[in-house]
Design a protein around this motif. Structure first.
Motif, mmCIF file in Angstrom:
data_model
loop_
_atom_site.group_PDB
_atom_site.id
_atom_site.type_symbol
_atom_site.label_atom_id
_atom_site.label_comp_id
_atom_site.label_asym_id
_atom_site.label_seq_id
_atom_site.Cartn_x
_atom_site.Cartn_y
_atom_site.Cartn_z
ATOM 1 N N GLY A 62 0.793 -1.221 0.000
ATOM 2 C CA GLY A 62 0.000 0.000 0.000
ATOM 3 C C GLY A 62 0.819 1.262 0.000
ATOM 4 O O GLY A 62 1.976 1.281 -0.442
ATOM 5 N N GLN A 63 0.229 2.331 0.499
ATOM 6 C CA GLN A 63 0.894 3.634 0.550
ATOM 7 C C GLN A 63 0.609 4.313 1.883
ATOM 8 O O GLN A 63 -0.440 4.095 2.507
ATOM 9 N N TYR A 109 -3.143 5.716 5.837
ATOM 10 C CA TYR A 109 -2.637 4.520 5.186
ATOM 11 C C TYR A 109 -3.705 3.997 4.245
ATOM 12 O O TYR A 109 -4.905 4.029 4.549
ATOM 13 N N ARG A 162 -4.661 1.083 0.752
ATOM 14 C CA ARG A 162 -4.333 -0.029 -0.126
ATOM 15 C C ARG A 162 -5.336 -0.063 -1.269
ATOM 16 O O ARG A 162 -6.426 0.496 -1.176
ATOM 17 N N LEU A 165 -3.528 5.961 -4.983
ATOM 18 C CA LEU A 165 -3.671 4.517 -4.977
ATOM 19 C C LEU A 165 -4.424 4.019 -6.210
ATOM 20 O O LEU A 165 -4.043 3.017 -6.822
#
Length: 313
Positions: free
Chosen positions: A225-226, A236, A238, A273
């Motif tokens: 993820g990021q 956070y 994903r 994302l």
């Protein structure tokens, strides 16, 4: 308008192969050539999304001429800084399971005069930009403080500065106060000088970069993820990806999505994302259009699973 600067652009040739056998004669099942370089890809992704962008590029020789023509065909405005050296070409071998083998050329050295002209050209165009994004490695020639000078040039005319680089070039630029830095997991670990085993480790590393001058940190963690740390807090996210076809330029598409969505906060992270997930499902370094995006596959939260093991970094 988003201005991108790629000090070391390239032509990217991608060959899809059934399997990579060392020493064998391989026959590609598909191939393509794309304009390459991290900032080039950011501009391509912005253009594919219908946004306004200008790419400032040092280009030389026939590969440079072809690169500029390919970008024009994709709707990207290009400002060329002519150099004596020849623009590099990179090779990628993509296997069906998403494994990618890359061969990146070093690129031509820039003379002090060419490096100075590149920076002066950015200064001349930055006043029309909301963001100036400096992306990629520095070629041989420019001083390690070149990106710090780029950040100062952007701030001098009221533009925000984003950096997607690594190593000493990133560390030297932090004191100039870039508004955003975008390391991947390995680059984030390198910046703080230690491995990152969990998401919590990545959060602490990103906090250190902010303490050293970065306004915000957008960390790409690959399949994990990021992570975003900025003035709105720590977030956070994903994205579900059914199958990976090629991850070339996916991080650049992600940065484009983040900047297109305003460059701050959870909505921008969700856009990053979605763009990155769409990019990995496309061949070569094809950049996603709005039709390729799947916002429903994206989740963003402030509830961080700090114990999550990281597969990269």
């Amino acid at each position: 308008m988003i201005l991108t600067v790629t000090p070391n652009p390239s032509l990217d040739r991608t060959y899809e192969v059934r399997t990579l056998d060392r020493g064998a004669v391989l026959r590609a099942t598909a191939d393509r050539v794309d304009p390459g370089g991290k900032g080039v890809n950011v501009s391509r992704a912005i253009a594919a999304a219908g946004g306004r962008t200008t790419a400032v590029l040092p280009l030389g020789g026939p590969p440079g001429t072809l690169l500029a023509a390919l970008l024009a065909d994709r709707g990207v405005d290009v400002t060329v800084v002519s150099i004596a050296g020849q623009t590099r070409s990179n090779i990628s071998l993509a296997e069906p399971d998403g494994t990618l083998t890359k061969i990146n050329a070093a690129g031509p050295a820039l003379t002090p005069e060419e490096a100075a002209l590149l920076l002066a050209t950015v200064r001349g165009h930055a006043s029309a930009a909301g963001w100036v994004a400096g992306c990629g490695s520095l070629p041989p020639g420019p001083a390690g403080t070149w990106y710090a000078e780029l950040v100062a040039a952007a701030h001098a005319v009221g533009a925000r500065a984003a950096l997607d680089t690594s190593g000493p070039a990133l560390l030297d630029a932090l004191s100039a106060g870039p508004d955003l830095v975008k390391p991947n997991a390995a680059e984030l670990a390198e910046a703080v000088g230690r491995p990152l085993a969990t998401l919590g480790d990545a959060v602490k590393a990103a906090e250190e970069l902010r303490d050293r001058g970065a306004g915000a940190v957008l960390a790409s963690l690959g399949a994990d993820g990021q992570l975003l740390l900025d003035a709105t807090g720590t977030h956070y996210g994903r994205a579900e990806v059914p199958a990976v076809r090629s991850n070339v330029g996916a991080g650049d598409a992600s940065l484009a999505g983040f900047l297109l969505a305003g460059g701050t906060g959870p909505a921008a992270l969700a856009s990053a994302l979605a763009h990155g997930a769409a990019a990995v499902q496309l061949p070569g370094s094809v950049m996603p259009t709005p039709a390729d995006l799947d916002p429903a596959a994206v989740t963003v939260t402030r509830e961080l699973p700090l114990d999550l093991p990281l597969s990269e970094g």
